[in-house]
Design an enzyme around this catalytic site. Structure first.
Site, PDB file in Angstrom:
ATOM      1  N   GLY A 153       0.633  -1.218   0.256  1.00 11.13           N
ATOM      2  CA  GLY A 153      -0.101  -0.100  -0.073  1.00 11.13           C
ATOM      3  C   GLY A 153       0.735   1.376  -0.179  1.00 11.13           C
ATOM      4  O   GLY A 153       1.998   1.028  -0.003  1.00 11.13           O
ATOM      5  N   GLU A 158       1.229   3.410   2.328  1.00 13.08           N
ATOM      6  CA  GLU A 158       1.962   3.584   3.672  1.00 13.08           C
ATOM      7  C   GLU A 158       2.764   2.272   4.259  1.00 13.08           C
ATOM      8  O   GLU A 158       3.772   2.674   4.800  1.00 13.08           O
ATOM      9  CB  GLU A 158       0.864   3.509   4.847  1.00 13.08           C
ATOM     10  N   ASP A 206     -11.107   3.853   8.504  1.00 13.97           N
ATOM     11  CA  ASP A 206     -10.875   3.518   7.027  1.00 13.97           C
ATOM     12  C   ASP A 206     -11.792   2.073   6.845  1.00 13.97           C
ATOM     13  O   ASP A 206     -11.300   1.318   6.278  1.00 13.97           O
ATOM     14  CB  ASP A 206      -9.486   3.288   6.791  1.00 13.97           C
TER      15      ASP A 206
HETATM   16  N1  LIG Z   1      -3.965 -10.211   9.765  1.00 13.36           N
HETATM   17  C1  LIG Z   1      -4.021 -10.432   8.585  1.00 13.36           C
HETATM   18  N2  LIG Z   1      -4.268 -11.728   8.086  1.00 13.36           N
HETATM   19  C2  LIG Z   1      -4.268 -11.984   6.747  1.00 13.36           C
HETATM   20  N3  LIG Z   1      -4.327 -10.908   5.975  1.00 13.36           N
HETATM   21  C3  LIG Z   1      -4.080  -9.824   6.138  1.00 13.36           C
HETATM   22  C4  LIG Z   1      -3.908  -9.328   7.507  1.00 13.36           C
HETATM   23  N4  LIG Z   1      -3.685  -7.959   7.667  1.00 13.36           N
HETATM   24  C5  LIG Z   1      -3.833  -7.556   6.398  1.00 13.36           C
HETATM   25  N5  LIG Z   1      -3.760  -8.600   5.467  1.00 13.36           N
HETATM   26  C6  LIG Z   1      -4.093  -8.463   4.016  1.00 13.36           C
HETATM   27  O1  LIG Z   1      -3.135  -7.430   3.642  1.00 13.36           O
HETATM   28  C7  LIG Z   1      -3.885  -6.262   3.209  1.00 13.36           C
HETATM   29  C8  LIG Z   1      -3.350  -4.963   3.467  1.00 13.36           C
HETATM   30  O2  LIG Z   1      -3.303  -4.961   4.876  1.00 13.36           O
HETATM   31  P1  LIG Z   1      -3.667  -3.599   5.586  1.00 13.36           P
HETATM   32  O3  LIG Z   1      -3.626  -3.711   7.164  1.00 13.36           O
HETATM   33  O4  LIG Z   1      -5.093  -3.162   5.010  1.00 13.36           O
HETATM   34  O5  LIG Z   1      -2.815  -2.388   5.261  1.00 13.36           O
HETATM   35  P2  LIG Z   1      -2.820  -1.284   4.100  1.00 13.36           P
HETATM   36  O6  LIG Z   1      -2.882  -0.072   5.128  1.00 13.36           O
HETATM   37  O7  LIG Z   1      -1.871  -1.488   3.188  1.00 13.36           O
HETATM   38  O8  LIG Z   1      -4.472  -1.306   3.680  1.00 13.36           O
HETATM   39  C9  LIG Z   1      -5.228  -6.504   3.623  1.00 13.36           C
HETATM   40  O9  LIG Z   1      -6.471  -5.950   2.656  1.00 13.36           O
HETATM   41  C10 LIG Z   1      -5.688  -8.177   3.643  1.00 13.36           C
HETATM   42  O10 LIG Z   1      -5.470  -8.571   2.319  1.00 13.36           O
HETATM   43 MG   LIG Z   2      -6.068  -1.917   4.191  1.00 12.38          MG
END
Ligand SMILES: Nc1ncnc2c1ncn2[C@@H]1O[C@H](COP(=O)(O)OP(=O)(O)O)[C@@H](O)[C@H]1O
Ligand SMILES: [Mg+2]
Lengths: 270, 192
Positions: free
Chosen positions: A30, A32, A162
């Site tokens: 992403g 960030e 978000d």
């Molecule tokens: N704890 C988790 N277990 C499995 N997949 C995850 C987890 N956290 C995030 N993801 C995957 O990674 C993606 C990006 O994580 P996220 O925390 O949403 O970060 P960003 O700020 O980049 O959106 C999520 O949309 C999901 O598909």
């Molecule tokens: Mg996200």
């Protein structure tokens, strides 16, 4: 130009450069940060490692401070949610200074993907058969579980910041739910089955006001409408379920009306 | 063989992790005096097993301690004391030693962990521990650890009393799993 054509390999965070039998997998990239699938303590325990890499466009001292504060804030929110029983991944380890946080791996797909599998890839104006309309229950149930999860979050005084169907995961149920008539039917049902787990608390804040909660719901409503236009009319089930989750929830839903109105005015003004 | 060399994910070869578990230790007082006297033969973390919930709990502390050393951010004198501190949800070192270290009058079962030994082979460590620890070696398994765990104490140490999620769970095995989950998270968030 040719020199830049090769795929960009991101430098791994230091913590992932140490040996382990299974190499880390970059799952998401992403603005960030990056999300890796890796392992914690033993090869049999998968974990999600979120890494906020240094930003070249920010002053290094400011950047380090921001990264540290955000990782710490995200960890604190996850801790609080876990204790209160809000469905979120638990934190395994973190190094805020180094910019990473390791948490439970949710072995499922984002809700967005589950809903899209359910909807299939027919064009929007395709005639919907009676049978399909009659059997919307699994999707409606998912909408209700989303409402429950967001309600549980708000009840504890946390605003997500978000909410989208990409920032929730579907953790598949153990089994036994897969008794569809045709196998394609069963697959679709399975796609929208599972527990809703909220993720991505990078923008979370604490608040118990109707206004902040309503804005959180509004963000989800808008995101839902643009991501899943063909299921937009089902969003009402999210709100219906949300209403039942805590005492002040009905007044949040009333507030949502005001927030929508402002949103419309704003978009009319351009 | 009572000593186990444990492979922890992403702990580099410079930090070989050796561990042993002794039940009904009769010379805790002697062991503590050697630790306090900084005897170089006692370069291990001695943990009171009644303050440990599971293998994952223990190894999480080891992982935190090693990571702290790798990033050059040790807050105690060495990686062994860092293991003890890493078990705590707070930064109070004296308190961590009281709760997770050994206490002569109280400690019965002891887990000895050595992340990054100065001794070349596990055999040598085993030899030394056999000489110094008077107790019955048992495997460092979840089953054995659970026989020593003092849950009321852990609930107090990690602030788990009155936590809503635990009150909502009726199944005992599920509750223990959930407590372990919250404990590991509290350790990860130490000082926050
Ligand atoms: N704890 C988790 N277990 C499995 N997949 C995850 C987890 N956290 C995030 N993801 C995957 O990674 C993606 C990006 O994580 P996220 O925390 O949403 O970060 P960003 O700020 O980049 O959106 C999520 O949309 C999901 O598909
Ligand atoms: Mg996200």
């Amino acid at each position: 130009m040719a020199a830049h054509a090769a795929p960009v390999e991101f430098a791994l965070p230091q913590v992932l450069t140490y040996p382990a039998p299974t190499p880390p997998i970059l799952v998401a990239q992403g603005a960030e940060g990056r999300l890796y699938k890796t392992t914690y303590i033993t090869p049999s325990l998968p974990c999600a490692l979120k890494y906020r890499s240094p930003k070249q466009y920010r002053h290094p001292i400011l950047d380090a401070r921001l990264t540290k504060a955000r990782i710490q804030a995200e960890a604190k929110v996850l801790d609080r949610c876990c204790r209160e029983g809000v469905p979120v991944p638990a934190v395994y380890a973190l190094d805020a200074t180094a910019g990473w946080l390791a948490m439970e791996w949710v072995d499922g797909v984002p809700v967005r993907q589950g809903i899209n599998v359910w909807l299939g890839d027919r064009p929007e104006d395709d005639a919907i058969s009676d049978a399909e309309v009659a059997d919307e229950t699994p999707l409606v149930d998912l909408m209700k579980r989303i409402g429950d999860a967001v309600g549980a979050l708000h009840r504890t005084g946390v605003i997500h910041g978000d909410l989208t169907t990409s920032n929730m995961m579907l953790l598949p149920w153990a089994d036994g739910q897969s008794n569809g008539a045709s196998s394609e039917d069963g697959e679709k049902k399975k796609a929208v089955g599972g527990d809703v787990i909220l993720i991505d608390f990078g923008l979370a804040t604490q608040s118990v006001t109707d206004e902040d909660r309503a804005v959180d719901l509004y963000v989800l409503e808008r995101a839902f409408a643009s991501t899943h236009p063909r299921a937009e009319r089902l969003f009402t089930h999210v709100l219906e379920a949300y209403k039942q989750t805590f005492k002040k929830a009905p007044s949040v839903i009333r507030k949502l009306e005001d927030v929508r109105m402002r949103g419309r005015k704003k978009s009319m003004l351009g | 063989m009572s000593l186990e060399t444990i492979q922890i994910e992403r702990v580099p070869g410079t930090h070989r992790v050796d561990a042993a578990f002794f039940r009904d230790v009769s010379n805790a007082e002697f062991l503590q005096s050697q630790l306090l006297g900084r005897n170089a033969d006692f370069e291990y973390a001695f943990i009171d097993a009644s303050s440990v919930a599971s293998r994952l709990h223990l190894l999480s502390a080891v992982y935190h301690a090693v990571n702290t050393q790798l990033t050059g951010t040790l807050t105690t004198t060495n990686v062994h004391s860092e293991v003890v501190l890493s078990l705590s949800p707070s930064n109070n070192i004296a308190e961590a030693y009281r709760r997770w270290g050994i206490t002569p009058a109280k400690t019965k079962d002891i887990i000895v962990v050595s992340p990054a030994s100065t001794l070349p082979t596990p055999d040598e460590i085993e030899q030394r521990l056999r000489e110094k620890v008077q107790g019955t070696p048992v495997p460092l398994s979840d089953e054995e650890i659970s026989k020593s765990t003092d849950w009321p104490k852990l609930r107090k140490y990690y602030g788990l009393n009155g936590v809503p999620i635990l009150a909502a769970i009726t199944d005992e095995a599920v509750r223990v799993k959930e407590m372990e989950r919250l404990i590991i998270m509290r350790m990860a968030l130490r000082g926050l």
